[in-house]
Design an enzyme around this catalytic site. Structure first.
Site, PDB file in Angstrom:
ATOM      1  CG  ASP A 130      49.827  27.476  87.211  1.00  0.00           C
ATOM      2  OD1 ASP A 130      50.192  27.464  86.015  1.00  0.00           O
ATOM      3  OD2 ASP A 130      48.771  26.946  87.597  1.00  0.00           O
ATOM      4  CG  HIS A 137      41.429  29.026  81.974  1.00  0.00           C
ATOM      5  ND1 HIS A 137      40.554  28.050  82.405  1.00  0.00           N
ATOM      6  CD2 HIS A 137      42.137  29.407  83.077  1.00  0.00           C
ATOM      7  CE1 HIS A 137      40.732  27.850  83.711  1.00  0.00           C
ATOM      8  NE2 HIS A 137      41.680  28.652  84.133  1.00  0.00           N
ATOM      9  CD  GLU A 203      43.557  25.010  86.461  1.00  0.00           C
ATOM     10  OE1 GLU A 203      44.753  25.353  86.638  1.00  0.00           O
ATOM     11  OE2 GLU A 203      42.590  25.733  86.771  1.00  0.00           O
ATOM     12  CD  GLU A 205      48.388  25.125  84.219  1.00  0.00           C
ATOM     13  OE1 GLU A 205      49.538  25.597  84.375  1.00  0.00           O
ATOM     14  OE2 GLU A 205      47.447  25.311  85.009  1.00  0.00           O
ATOM     15  CG  ASP A 237      47.433  23.902  88.675  1.00  0.00           C
ATOM     16  OD1 ASP A 237      47.777  23.445  89.776  1.00  0.00           O
ATOM     17  OD2 ASP A 237      46.920  25.034  88.538  1.00  0.00           O
ATOM     18  NE  ARG A 241      38.603  23.971  88.679  1.00  0.00           N
ATOM     19  CZ  ARG A 241      39.673  24.585  88.188  1.00  0.00           C
ATOM     20  NH1 ARG A 241      40.211  25.613  88.820  1.00  0.00           N
ATOM     21  NH2 ARG A 241      40.218  24.172  87.064  1.00  0.00           N
ATOM     22  CD  GLN A 244      40.526  27.674  92.150  1.00  0.00           C
ATOM     23  OE1 GLN A 244      40.279  26.547  91.695  1.00  0.00           O
ATOM     24  NE2 GLN A 244      41.092  28.612  91.419  1.00  0.00           N
ATOM     25  CE  LYS A 257      44.253  26.470  90.839  1.00  0.00           C
ATOM     26  NZ  LYS A 257      43.987  26.062  89.456  1.00  0.00           N
ATOM     27  CB  THR A 261      51.636  20.305  90.198  1.00  0.00           C
ATOM     28  OG1 THR A 261      51.002  21.265  91.048  1.00  0.00           O
ATOM     29  CG2 THR A 261      51.700  20.832  88.782  1.00  0.00           C
TER      30      THR A 261
HETATM   31 CA    CA Z   1      46.658  26.459  86.770  1.00  0.00          CA
END
Ligand code: CA
Length: 413
Positions: A130, A137, A203, A205, A237, A241, A244, A257, A261
């Site tokens: 990724d 961003h 997220e 993507e 994704d 938070r 993280q 993460k 996904t």
């Molecule tokens: Ca990502």
């Protein structure tokens, strides 16, 4: 002018003759998994077409590659075979070609309504990388996390930053997403504690699937990078938070993460995106020689995010700073090996406007500016039962190259 098929296709369909994305499906009534392409509201079963001899003129005809539960064996066949199959399918499905159009028994066997099939994970994914390639961003994230420093780390404009993700938890659209538990440590708390994530996010993507790999130790030169791309999907994704924020230093995200996904089930052929090539964001400083693409290497692809019944984001892949060609050239410049079926994702695609922010972290500015939804409720982060749906398309003249959707609902174990 749009191409015409003998199958009726609405102008706003995701799946016109110009698209023909590949997927793996099985009938809801049962039976083995196989490979098909989406056309209008139908799936064309390529295992049936191949068995009937209609792919005999292609390099992969008669080999049974479409009676499989993953696209990998077809990917390995390479770009000449992909183009040959694509040309053949566009001809077979065109309004003027009688071979399939006028063979009612074969049509009945090969064309299945999408409502009657279950779409499966299309590729056996070996590795998942990724990237972090949106300037908007990365800038927004830096401003929130490091308000007293420059938002971008010094390396960001020199190389496409990435981390190695987890292929085992890439799931197909529709798979429920379990709210992860983990260690979290709010700034107000002196010690970390164990809890369900309280800051669950998405997220938006794009991802590319590597079709043919490179040899161990042999970099892919940027002018040949796109030859390795089989096709594209939407990627969500999912991110926790709070987990993280506590775990990510010094080596980057891990459990925040790798719990899930989500990808869209239809792999849009890279060739279908050729008319939508465009310039990306200006790159300053000029990239090093190995990262200089020979021409425009970005794509004009609109992406939308819906949270339940409210559209909360509209952005575009052209806002990316680093292109897929640059990502592949960088990924392999040290001799790292990419293999058929590897998934490479762009990183969150945020744009210059507020609506083009590609995750809740940015949309709610780290939870400080709640979003208003159509039903009157507000969100800082995802709640249990929330459904996130992403859509993407490239708009042509009278047709669109659609990606279908990548959707997932938050559940509690
Ligand atoms: Ca990502």
């Amino acid at each position: 002018m749009p191409l015409t098929s003998f199958i009726p296709i609405a102008p706003d369909s995701d799946f016109p003759l110009e698209n023909l994305p590949y997927g793996v499906f099985r009938l809801r009534s049962g039976g083995p998994a196989r490979i098909g392409v989406a056309i209008g509201d139908y799936v064309l079963d390529l295992s049936v077409i191949d068995k009937a001899g209609l792919l005999a003129g292609t390099p992969v005809g008669g080999r049974g590659l479409f009676a499989r539960d993953a696209l990998n064996d077809f990917m390995v066949a390479g770009p000449v075979a992909w183009q040959s199959v694509r040309d053949t399918l566009q001809r077979l499905l065109s309004a003027h070609e009688p071979t399939l159009r006028d063979n009612q028994p074969l049509r009945d066997a090969a064309l299945i309504r999408q409502a009657e099939v279950e779409l499966l994970l299309p590729v056996q994914i070996g590795d998942f990388t990724d990237f972090y390639s949106s300037l908007y961003h990365a800038t927004n994230t830096g401003k929130m996390l490091r308000p007293d420093s420059p938002p971008l780390f010094p390396n960001w404009r020199y190389l496409p930053v990435a981390y190695h993700g987890r292929a085992s938890t890439v799931v197909v659209s529709g798979t429920p997403i379990h709210r992860p538990h983990g260690q979290i440590k709010p700034s107000s708390s002196p010690e970390p504690f164990f809890s369900p994530s309280r800051a669950l996010d998405f997220e938006v993507e794009l991802g590319v699937f590597i079709g043919i790999g490179n040899e161990f130790g042999v970099p892919v030169p940027i002018e040949r990078a796109e030859e390795h791309i089989f096709g594209c999907v939407i990627v969500n994704d999912w991110s926790a938070r709070d987990i993280q924020g506590w775990e990510y230093q010094p080596l980057g995200p891990f459990l925040s993460k790798n719990f899930a996904t989500t990808i869209s089930p239809w792999v849009v052929p890279f060739a279908a995106l050729a008319p939508f090539r465009c310039a990306g964001e200006p790159q300053d400083p000029p990239p090093m020689a190995y990262l200089q693409a020979p021409g425009p290497s970005h794509f004009d692809i609109t992406l939308e995010v819906w949270l339940n019944d409210t559209r909360i984001c509209q952005t575009n892949a052209r806002y990316l700073y680093w292109s897929f060609a640059q990502q592949i050239a960088h990924h392999t410049v040290n001799g790292c090996r990419l293999r058929p079926g590897d998934l490479i994702a762009s990183g969150t695609i945020s744009g210059p406007t507020k609506e083009a922010r590609g995750c809740l972290f940015e949309l709610t500015w780290r939870g400080t500016e709640p979003l208003q939804l159509a039903d009157g409720s507000t969100r800082r982060w995802l709640e249990n039962g929330d459904t996130v749906t992403m859509r993407a398309w490239a708009q042509g003249d009278g047709y669109r190259i659609g990606f279908g959707e990548a959707t997932g609902t938050i559940v509690v174990r």
